[in-house]
Design an enzyme around this catalytic site. Sequence first.
Site, PDB file in Angstrom:
ATOM      1  N   HIS A 259       0.842  -1.213   0.000  1.00 29.30           N
ATOM      2  CA  HIS A 259       0.000   0.000   0.000  1.00 29.30           C
ATOM      3  C   HIS A 259       0.873   1.258   0.000  1.00 29.30           C
ATOM      4  O   HIS A 259       0.805   2.080   0.903  1.00 29.30           O
ATOM      5  CB  HIS A 259      -0.953  -0.016   1.190  1.00 29.30           C
ATOM      6  N   ASN A 260       1.669   1.388  -1.033  1.00 25.41           N
ATOM      7  CA  ASN A 260       2.655   2.462  -1.130  1.00 25.41           C
ATOM      8  C   ASN A 260       2.315   3.398  -2.287  1.00 25.41           C
ATOM      9  O   ASN A 260       1.241   3.306  -2.878  1.00 25.41           O
ATOM     10  CB  ASN A 260       4.058   1.853  -1.295  1.00 25.41           C
ATOM     11  N   ASP A 300      -5.280   5.568  -0.182  1.00 22.19           N
ATOM     12  CA  ASP A 300      -4.545   4.795   0.834  1.00 22.19           C
ATOM     13  C   ASP A 300      -3.490   5.640   1.549  1.00 22.19           C
ATOM     14  O   ASP A 300      -2.484   5.101   2.038  1.00 22.19           O
ATOM     15  CB  ASP A 300      -3.884   3.562   0.203  1.00 22.19           C
TER      16      ASP A 300
END
Length: 544
Positions: A259-260, A300
Site C-alpha cells: 500500500h505504497n 490509501d
Amino acid sequence: MSAAVPEEMATKIIYFTINGRPEQAEFPLDCPAQDVKDLFRSAAEAGPHDILKLYNPKGNIINISPQLAPNTPQSSYKLEVVAADCNSEPLGTELAVALGFDLSSMEKRLQSLEKKILIEAGETPAIVYEMKRQVESFREKLESVEHLSWLGLFKELSNATHKPSPFYHKRTLRKTREECEHVRDKFLQMSSLEVSDEVRQYLKTPTFDNWQWEDAEIMVLLQVMYVDLDFISTFNIELEVLQQFLYEVYRRYNNIPFHNFKHCFCVTQMMYGLIWLTDLRSTMDSIDLLTLLTSAVCHDLDHTGYNNAYQINARTELALRYNDISPLENHHCAVAFEILEKNESNIFRNLSTDQYKRIREGIIRCILATDMTRHNEILNKFKSLLTVFDFSSKDHRDVLMMILIKVSDISNEARPMDVAEPWLDCLLQEFFNQSDMEKLEGLPVSPFMDRDKVTKPSSQTGFIRFVLLPLFMELANLFPCLELHIIDPVRKALNYYTEMEKALEREKLNRAQSDKTGKSKEASASGSKEPDPPDESSLKPTAV
C-alpha cells in the site's frame, strides 16, 4: 555537396538547408540508411555523437533515410543539429541534467571498454553489440521525436523487467526528509519537459507497466492525467499548486511493500484508463471525474501495512478514534483533506463553495467504499440499479463511482501477468508481516495472511473467482467494452493460479508419497520396528 555515384546507378537528390545555407545530397536509391545519415551529418559538419533533426516544409520532423521523398530547391527540407555536444549550453546541460548522463561520454566509455575487451579476449562479446544497439536506438529516438521528451524517451513500453524492491523491511516506515526532497527536485526538474504522445496513449491502457517508472516520473505521469482530462483549465488549477499537492501525496505514502505510492499510482492509472475506455467524459460531468481521479490518488494515504482487523483487534489509536468503523479509510480521507487544507497544495481552492462541498462529499464516499467489509453491500446496490441505470440520476452515479474505485483498487490481476504477479508478491509480504505481528502480540491471526497456511495460488484463486470476477462482470454489464480489456485478463489469471495450485498439490502428494516409501524401507530394514508417523511439516502447502 553531392555524393559521388556511378552515372549508370539510379539516384535521388534531396535539397535542404543547414543554418540557412542551401545544400543538396545525392545518393543511390539502394543506399544503406547509415550512409544516408552520414551524408547529412557531413553536410552539417556534425560529429559522430551529434543529434540531427530534419524538417519538411510544413515543419514536421521526418526520418533521415533512403526513403526520403525527392524534392525541389523551392521545397527544401531544413536540417538542424539540436545537440552538438551533450555538455554544451543551453540544451546540452538541460538534457544531461534531466537524463542523469550524457550520450557522448557514454558512447566514448563504451568504445574504450570495447577496445580493452577486444585486446584481452580476442573478440567482441555479444553484450557489447547489445550495448551499442541500445546507444544507437537511443540516438534514433532523440532524432525522431518532435520534442525532447524525458518520459518515454528510452523506456521499453512493452517489456516489464523491473521487479519490486525486496528491501522494504530495511527502510523506515515514513519517508525521510532527504528522500522526499530528492524526489521533489527531480519531479520539478522533469515536470516542464514534454511527455511523448506514445506514453500519453499508453497511460490510458490497462496494460501499463508501473515497474519501469521511478517515483519522480510517476508524479509527472499523474500531472499528465490532470492536464489531459482538462482539469487544469476547467477548474483553474494552478500547475504549481497541483505539483505541491502531488508532492504532499507522495510524501504521505509510506515505505511498505504493497500500500505504497506505486500502488496509489496503479489505482489512479486504472481509474484514468477506465475513464477513457468507457468514455465517461460523455456521460458524467467534470466534477465527478475530478472526484474519481483525486479519490484514487488519495485512497490509501498514510497506510501503515496493517489492515482494519488488526487496527480493531490491537485497539490502535485509529480504531479508537473512528470507533472501529473503517478506521483506515477514515484516516486516508482525513489525511487527504489535511493536504487540501493547505492553500499551497489545495487544488480545489478556486472552486465555488458548492463545488467544493460536492467534491469533498464524493471523495469521502469513494474512499470509504474501498473498505472490503462493505463489498457485498455496494455490489448488490449496483446490481439492483443495472437494469434501470440512469446517468442523469445522482444516486445512480454515486453508486457507479464507488464501483469504479473498487474495481481500480483491486485491478492488478487485470494487468499483464509480468506486471501483476510482482504485486501479489508485495501483497503477500505485507500480509505475512501482519500475521507475524499478530502472532507476536497474541492477537487473532487473519487466516488468509498466515504464511503457514497460505500459498501464492491459494491466495488468488478464491479471491478472483468470488470477488474480482463478479465485481468486474457487473461493471462490464454497464460497459460491454470492458469484457476484452479487464475481464479476459482476469480469467487468464484465474487459470494461471489454478494450474499453479494443482502443480503444488501434485508436488505435495509426491513428496508425501516419497516420504512414506522411504520410511517403509527403513522399517523393513530395521525388522519389526514401527514406522514413525508422518512429519506434519511435509503436509503444509509449499510457499511459492
